[in-house]
Design a protein around this motif. Structure first.
Motif, PDB file in Angstrom:
ATOM      1  N   HIS A  35       0.843  -1.197   0.000  1.00 51.05           N
ATOM      2  CA  HIS A  35       0.000   0.000   0.000  1.00 51.05           C
ATOM      3  C   HIS A  35       0.882   1.253   0.000  1.00 51.05           C
ATOM      4  O   HIS A  35       0.612   2.206  -0.729  1.00 51.05           O
ATOM      5  CB  HIS A  35      -0.914  -0.023   1.224  1.00 51.05           C
ATOM      6  N   ARG A  36       1.926   1.227   0.792  1.00 53.25           N
ATOM      7  CA  ARG A  36       2.846   2.372   0.835  1.00 53.25           C
ATOM      8  C   ARG A  36       3.618   2.510  -0.469  1.00 53.25           C
ATOM      9  O   ARG A  36       3.811   3.611  -0.987  1.00 53.25           O
ATOM     10  CB  ARG A  36       3.816   2.222   1.995  1.00 53.25           C
ATOM     11  N   ILE A  37       4.074   1.373  -1.015  1.00 53.95           N
ATOM     12  CA  ILE A  37       4.823   1.410  -2.273  1.00 53.95           C
ATOM     13  C   ILE A  37       3.949   1.919  -3.415  1.00 53.95           C
ATOM     14  O   ILE A  37       4.382   2.731  -4.234  1.00 53.95           O
ATOM     15  CB  ILE A  37       5.413   0.019  -2.582  1.00 53.95           C
ATOM     16  N   SER A  38       2.698   1.440  -3.479  1.00 51.75           N
ATOM     17  CA  SER A  38       1.807   1.887  -4.551  1.00 51.75           C
ATOM     18  C   SER A  38       1.483   3.370  -4.410  1.00 51.75           C
ATOM     19  O   SER A  38       1.396   4.084  -5.412  1.00 51.75           O
ATOM     20  CB  SER A  38       0.528   1.054  -4.558  1.00 51.75           C
ATOM     21  N   GLY A  39       1.321   3.855  -3.186  1.00 51.33           N
ATOM     22  CA  GLY A  39       1.084   5.281  -2.990  1.00 51.33           C
ATOM     23  C   GLY A  39       2.276   6.113  -3.419  1.00 51.33           C
ATOM     24  O   GLY A  39       2.128   7.171  -4.048  1.00 51.33           O
ATOM     25  N   LEU A  40       3.478   5.648  -3.087  1.00 52.16           N
ATOM     26  CA  LEU A  40       4.693   6.356  -3.499  1.00 52.16           C
ATOM     27  C   LEU A  40       4.841   6.351  -5.017  1.00 52.16           C
ATOM     28  O   LEU A  40       5.185   7.374  -5.619  1.00 52.16           O
ATOM     29  CB  LEU A  40       5.919   5.719  -2.849  1.00 52.16           C
ATOM     30  N   LEU A  41       4.553   5.213  -5.644  1.00 53.04           N
ATOM     31  CA  LEU A  41       4.646   5.109  -7.098  1.00 53.04           C
ATOM     32  C   LEU A  41       3.694   6.086  -7.781  1.00 53.04           C
ATOM     33  O   LEU A  41       4.077   6.795  -8.718  1.00 53.04           O
ATOM     34  CB  LEU A  41       4.354   3.671  -7.536  1.00 53.04           C
ATOM     35  N   MET A  42       2.468   6.146  -7.290  1.00 55.00           N
ATOM     36  CA  MET A  42       1.511   7.076  -7.892  1.00 55.00           C
ATOM     37  C   MET A  42       1.910   8.528  -7.639  1.00 55.00           C
ATOM     38  O   MET A  42       1.758   9.380  -8.512  1.00 55.00           O
ATOM     39  CB  MET A  42       0.110   6.817  -7.344  1.00 55.00           C
ATOM     40  N   PHE A  43       2.427   8.818  -6.444  1.00 52.56           N
ATOM     41  CA  PHE A  43       2.829  10.180  -6.117  1.00 52.56           C
ATOM     42  C   PHE A  43       3.994  10.638  -6.990  1.00 52.56           C
ATOM     43  O   PHE A  43       4.006  11.773  -7.478  1.00 52.56           O
ATOM     44  CB  PHE A  43       3.200  10.282  -4.639  1.00 52.56           C
ATOM     45  N   VAL A  44       4.964   9.763  -7.194  1.00 45.52           N
ATOM     46  CA  VAL A  44       6.140  10.127  -7.985  1.00 45.52           C
ATOM     47  C   VAL A  44       5.785  10.284  -9.464  1.00 45.52           C
ATOM     48  O   VAL A  44       6.282  11.191 -10.134  1.00 45.52           O
ATOM     49  CB  VAL A  44       7.259   9.076  -7.785  1.00 45.52           C
ATOM     50  N   LEU A  45       4.909   9.438  -9.969  1.00 44.41           N
ATOM     51  CA  LEU A  45       4.577   9.474 -11.395  1.00 44.41           C
ATOM     52  C   LEU A  45       3.464  10.461 -11.744  1.00 44.41           C
ATOM     53  O   LEU A  45       3.215  10.698 -12.923  1.00 44.41           O
ATOM     54  CB  LEU A  45       4.197   8.076 -11.876  1.00 44.41           C
ATOM     55  N   LEU A  46       2.791  11.019 -10.746  1.00 46.66           N
ATOM     56  CA  LEU A  46       1.687  11.931 -11.025  1.00 46.66           C
ATOM     57  C   LEU A  46       2.092  13.145 -11.857  1.00 46.66           C
ATOM     58  O   LEU A  46       1.405  13.461 -12.841  1.00 46.66           O
ATOM     59  CB  LEU A  46       1.005  12.364  -9.726  1.00 46.66           C
ATOM     60  N   PRO A  47       3.181  13.843 -11.565  1.00 44.06           N
ATOM     61  CA  PRO A  47       3.542  14.990 -12.422  1.00 44.06           C
ATOM     62  C   PRO A  47       3.826  14.571 -13.866  1.00 44.06           C
ATOM     63  O   PRO A  47       3.448  15.276 -14.806  1.00 44.06           O
ATOM     64  CB  PRO A  47       4.804  15.556 -11.768  1.00 44.06           C
ATOM     65  N   PHE A  48       4.466  13.434 -14.050  1.00 48.69           N
ATOM     66  CA  PHE A  48       4.763  12.947 -15.401  1.00 48.69           C
ATOM     67  C   PHE A  48       3.474  12.609 -16.157  1.00 48.69           C
ATOM     68  O   PHE A  48       3.319  12.975 -17.329  1.00 48.69           O
ATOM     69  CB  PHE A  48       5.679  11.731 -15.315  1.00 48.69           C
ATOM     70  N   LEU A  80       0.586  -0.597 -17.026  1.00 46.75           N
ATOM     71  CA  LEU A  80       0.010  -1.674 -16.220  1.00 46.75           C
ATOM     72  C   LEU A  80       0.467  -1.586 -14.770  1.00 46.75           C
ATOM     73  O   LEU A  80      -0.326  -1.794 -13.839  1.00 46.75           O
ATOM     74  CB  LEU A  80       0.375  -3.038 -16.815  1.00 46.75           C
ATOM     75  N   ALA A  81       1.737  -1.240 -14.539  1.00 43.46           N
ATOM     76  CA  ALA A  81       2.236  -1.081 -13.166  1.00 43.46           C
ATOM     77  C   ALA A  81       1.523   0.071 -12.467  1.00 43.46           C
ATOM     78  O   ALA A  81       1.176  -0.039 -11.284  1.00 43.46           O
ATOM     79  CB  ALA A  81       3.742  -0.842 -13.187  1.00 43.46           C
ATOM     80  N   LEU A  82       1.274   1.132 -13.190  1.00 38.47           N
ATOM     81  CA  LEU A  82       0.554   2.256 -12.606  1.00 38.47           C
ATOM     82  C   LEU A  82      -0.901   1.890 -12.317  1.00 38.47           C
ATOM     83  O   LEU A  82      -1.456   2.294 -11.290  1.00 38.47           O
ATOM     84  CB  LEU A  82       0.637   3.463 -13.532  1.00 38.47           C
ATOM     85  N   CYS A  83      -1.511   1.114 -13.196  1.00 36.11           N
ATOM     86  CA  CYS A  83      -2.890   0.657 -12.953  1.00 36.11           C
ATOM     87  C   CYS A  83      -2.941  -0.279 -11.743  1.00 36.11           C
ATOM     88  O   CYS A  83      -3.866  -0.199 -10.923  1.00 36.11           O
ATOM     89  CB  CYS A  83      -3.449  -0.045 -14.186  1.00 36.11           C
ATOM     90  N   TRP A  84      -1.934  -1.175 -11.621  1.00 31.77           N
ATOM     91  CA  TRP A  84      -1.902  -2.037 -10.440  1.00 31.77           C
ATOM     92  C   TRP A  84      -1.751  -1.200  -9.179  1.00 31.77           C
ATOM     93  O   TRP A  84      -2.416  -1.455  -8.176  1.00 31.77           O
ATOM     94  CB  TRP A  84      -0.737  -3.028 -10.507  1.00 31.77           C
TER      95      TRP A  84
END
Length: 136
Positions: A35-48, A80-84
Motif C-alpha cells: 500500500h505504501r509502495i503503490s502510494g509512493l509510485l503514484m505520487f512520484v509518477l503523477l507529475p509525469f 500496467l504497473a501504474l494501474c496495479w
C-alpha cells in the motif's frame, strides 16, 4: 569472578538489512507495505502523467504522437504497473479505513481482509492487462 561466569547470550539489537531476508512477514504486513509502495509510485509518477495528459490534449497531432508511444511493450508494462498501483492502493485503502473504524483488527480477520485485497486488486489488474494488450 563475574568474567568467569559470563554466559554466551544472544544479543537482540537493531535489525540489519541483511536480516530482513529471513524475516517472515504476515500477509497483512505485505499488504501494508505494498500500500505504501503503490502510494509512493503514484505520487512520484503523477507529475509525469499530468504532463503527458496536458501535452496530448493540446492538439490532434500531439495526441497521435503520444498514442504511438503507448503502443510499445515497455510503455504498456509501465501503464500496467501504474494501474496495479492504483487498484491495489484503493483496495488496501478501503481495508485501512475499515481498520480505522476498528473492524477487522484481530489476527484472523486481518488475514481475511488481506486476502480480499489481493483477490480484488489482482483480477482487476489482470482485466486491465488483457484490455491493454489487446485480448478484447
Amino acid at each position: 569472578m563475574s568474567e568467569a561466569v559470563k554466559k554466551d547470550r544472544r544479543q537482540f539489537g537493531v535489525m540489519t538489512f541483511a536480516q530482513t531476508v529471513h524475516y517472515r512477514l504476515p500477509l497483512a504486513g505485505i499488504v501494508s507495505i505494498l500500500h505504501r509502495i503503490s502510494g509512493l509510485l503514484m505520487f512520484v509518477l503523477l507529475p509525469f502523467v499530468l504532463y503527458l495528459l496536458d501535452q496530448s490534449l493540446t492538439s490532434e497531432i500531439s495526441f497521435e504522437h503520444f498514442r504511438g508511444y503507448t503502443s510499445h511493450f515497455l510503455v504498456k508494462l509501465a501503464i500496467l504497473a501504474l494501474c496495479w498501483a492504483y487498484l491495489h492502493h484503493i483496495c488496501a485503502g478501503v481495508r485501512h479505513l475499515l481498520m480505522d473504524l476498528h473492524w477487522g483488527l484481530d489476527k484472523l480477520s486481518a488475514r481475511k481482509s488481506s486476502v480480499a485485497v489481493f483477490s480484488v486488486s489482482l483480477p482487476l489488474t489482470a482485466l486491465v492487462a488483457l484490455k491493454l494488450f489487446g485480448a478484447f
